[in-house]
Design a protein around this motif. Structure first.
Motif, PDB file in Angstrom:
ATOM      1  N   ARG A   4       0.840  -1.206   0.000  1.00 29.95           N
ATOM      2  CA  ARG A   4       0.000   0.000   0.000  1.00 29.95           C
ATOM      3  C   ARG A   4       0.878   1.260   0.000  1.00 29.95           C
ATOM      4  O   ARG A   4       0.574   2.238  -0.658  1.00 29.95           O
ATOM      5  N   ARG A   5       1.967   1.202   0.741  1.00 31.28           N
ATOM      6  CA  ARG A   5       2.882   2.351   0.792  1.00 31.28           C
ATOM      7  C   ARG A   5       3.502   2.616  -0.583  1.00 31.28           C
ATOM      8  O   ARG A   5       3.582   3.758  -1.032  1.00 31.28           O
ATOM      9  N   THR A   6       3.917   1.550  -1.270  1.00 31.20           N
ATOM     10  CA  THR A   6       4.475   1.700  -2.613  1.00 31.20           C
ATOM     11  C   THR A   6       3.421   2.263  -3.565  1.00 31.20           C
ATOM     12  O   THR A   6       3.707   3.134  -4.386  1.00 31.20           O
ATOM     13  N   HIS A   7       2.183   1.789  -3.443  1.00 33.37           N
ATOM     14  CA  HIS A   7       1.091   2.283  -4.287  1.00 33.37           C
ATOM     15  C   HIS A   7       0.885   3.780  -4.075  1.00 33.37           C
ATOM     16  O   HIS A   7       0.746   4.537  -5.046  1.00 33.37           O
ATOM     17  N   GLU A   8       0.872   4.217  -2.818  1.00 37.29           N
ATOM     18  CA  GLU A   8       0.702   5.648  -2.528  1.00 37.29           C
ATOM     19  C   GLU A   8       1.847   6.466  -3.124  1.00 37.29           C
ATOM     20  O   GLU A   8       1.625   7.555  -3.645  1.00 37.29           O
ATOM     21  N   GLU A   9       3.052   5.937  -3.061  1.00 38.06           N
ATOM     22  CA  GLU A   9       4.199   6.629  -3.651  1.00 38.06           C
ATOM     23  C   GLU A   9       4.060   6.721  -5.170  1.00 38.06           C
ATOM     24  O   GLU A   9       4.319   7.763  -5.771  1.00 38.06           O
ATOM     25  N   HIS A  10       3.619   5.639  -5.785  1.00 34.12           N
ATOM     26  CA  HIS A  10       3.399   5.658  -7.241  1.00 34.12           C
ATOM     27  C   HIS A  10       2.327   6.682  -7.608  1.00 34.12           C
ATOM     28  O   HIS A  10       2.473   7.418  -8.597  1.00 34.12           O
ATOM     29  N   LEU A  11       1.244   6.733  -6.834  1.00 35.82           N
ATOM     30  CA  LEU A  11       0.189   7.716  -7.103  1.00 35.82           C
ATOM     31  C   LEU A  11       0.731   9.143  -6.986  1.00 35.82           C
ATOM     32  O   LEU A  11       0.409  10.010  -7.806  1.00 35.82           O
ATOM     33  N   ARG A  12       1.551   9.386  -5.967  1.00 42.55           N
ATOM     34  CA  ARG A  12       2.141  10.721  -5.800  1.00 42.55           C
ATOM     35  C   ARG A  12       2.978  11.093  -7.015  1.00 42.55           C
ATOM     36  O   ARG A  12       2.855  12.201  -7.565  1.00 42.55           O
ATOM     37  N   LEU A  13       3.819  10.169  -7.468  1.00 43.85           N
ATOM     38  CA  LEU A  13       4.662  10.439  -8.633  1.00 43.85           C
ATOM     39  C   LEU A  13       3.828  10.651  -9.896  1.00 43.85           C
ATOM     40  O   LEU A  13       4.142  11.519 -10.717  1.00 43.85           O
ATOM     41  N   LEU A  14       2.762   9.879 -10.050  1.00 48.24           N
ATOM     42  CA  LEU A  14       1.896  10.051 -11.215  1.00 48.24           C
ATOM     43  C   LEU A  14       1.170  11.393 -11.187  1.00 48.24           C
ATOM     44  O   LEU A  14       0.999  12.038 -12.225  1.00 48.24           O
ATOM     45  N   GLY A  19      -0.930  13.032 -13.917  1.00 45.51           N
ATOM     46  CA  GLY A  19      -2.046  12.086 -13.818  1.00 45.51           C
ATOM     47  C   GLY A  19      -3.120  12.653 -12.910  1.00 45.51           C
ATOM     48  O   GLY A  19      -2.829  13.387 -11.971  1.00 45.51           O
ATOM     49  N   GLU A  20      -4.371  12.320 -13.192  1.00 43.24           N
ATOM     50  CA  GLU A  20      -5.455  12.864 -12.369  1.00 43.24           C
ATOM     51  C   GLU A  20      -6.697  11.987 -12.423  1.00 43.24           C
ATOM     52  O   GLU A  20      -6.799  11.067 -13.223  1.00 43.24           O
ATOM     53  N   GLY A  21      -7.631  12.281 -11.543  1.00 45.71           N
ATOM     54  CA  GLY A  21      -8.978  11.735 -11.506  1.00 45.71           C
ATOM     55  C   GLY A  21      -9.124  10.263 -11.803  1.00 45.71           C
ATOM     56  O   GLY A  21      -8.576   9.416 -11.126  1.00 45.71           O
ATOM     57  N   GLN A  22      -9.928   9.981 -12.851  1.00 41.68           N
ATOM     58  CA  GLN A  22     -10.271   8.613 -13.217  1.00 41.68           C
ATOM     59  C   GLN A  22      -9.048   7.772 -13.544  1.00 41.68           C
ATOM     60  O   GLN A  22      -9.025   6.582 -13.272  1.00 41.68           O
ATOM     61  N   GLN A  23      -8.043   8.380 -14.149  1.00 42.71           N
ATOM     62  CA  GLN A  23      -6.824   7.634 -14.469  1.00 42.71           C
ATOM     63  C   GLN A  23      -6.240   7.022 -13.205  1.00 42.71           C
ATOM     64  O   GLN A  23      -5.932   5.835 -13.159  1.00 42.71           O
ATOM     65  N   LEU A  24      -6.067   7.828 -12.184  1.00 46.79           N
ATOM     66  CA  LEU A  24      -5.462   7.359 -10.947  1.00 46.79           C
ATOM     67  C   LEU A  24      -6.414   6.474 -10.156  1.00 46.79           C
ATOM     68  O   LEU A  24      -5.992   5.504  -9.526  1.00 46.79           O
TER      69      LEU A  24
END
Length: 87
Positions: A4-14, A19-24
């Motif tokens: 989950r931590r890695t996922h949150e980091e990936h979302l931050r970088l995106l 990256g935004e909204g529906q994509q994320l």
């Protein structure tokens, strides 16, 4: 794949990359159904099961917890069969 931590980091970088909204929102992690897997092969089955359940609009819950028909008719579904989406 990842924690989950890695996922949150990936979302931050995106987000930083635009990256935004529906994509994320469409990104899911950690992936796979809760099956208590231990081997790479079991992990692959778990991930594949989640993909198929999601593509078919199924819950992924055990059939013993469901009421009503076990099998849904193809006409009743709103999504194409997983076999048409994978591969």
């Amino acid at each position: 794949m990842g924690s989950r931590r890695t996922h949150e980091e990936h979302l931050r970088l995106l987000r930083e990359a635009g990256g935004e909204g529906q994509q994320l929102a469409s990104l899911r992690s950690p992936i796979g159904l809760d099956r208590g897997v231990r081997t790479p092969e079991e992990t692959a089955v778990s991930i594949t099961a989640e993909i198929i359940a999601h593509a078919d609009g199924a819950s992924g819950l055990p059939l013993s917890l469901r009421t009503g028909p076990i099998h849904r008719s193809a006409a009743a579904g709103t999504l194409p069969a997983a076999s048409t989406l994978i591969g």
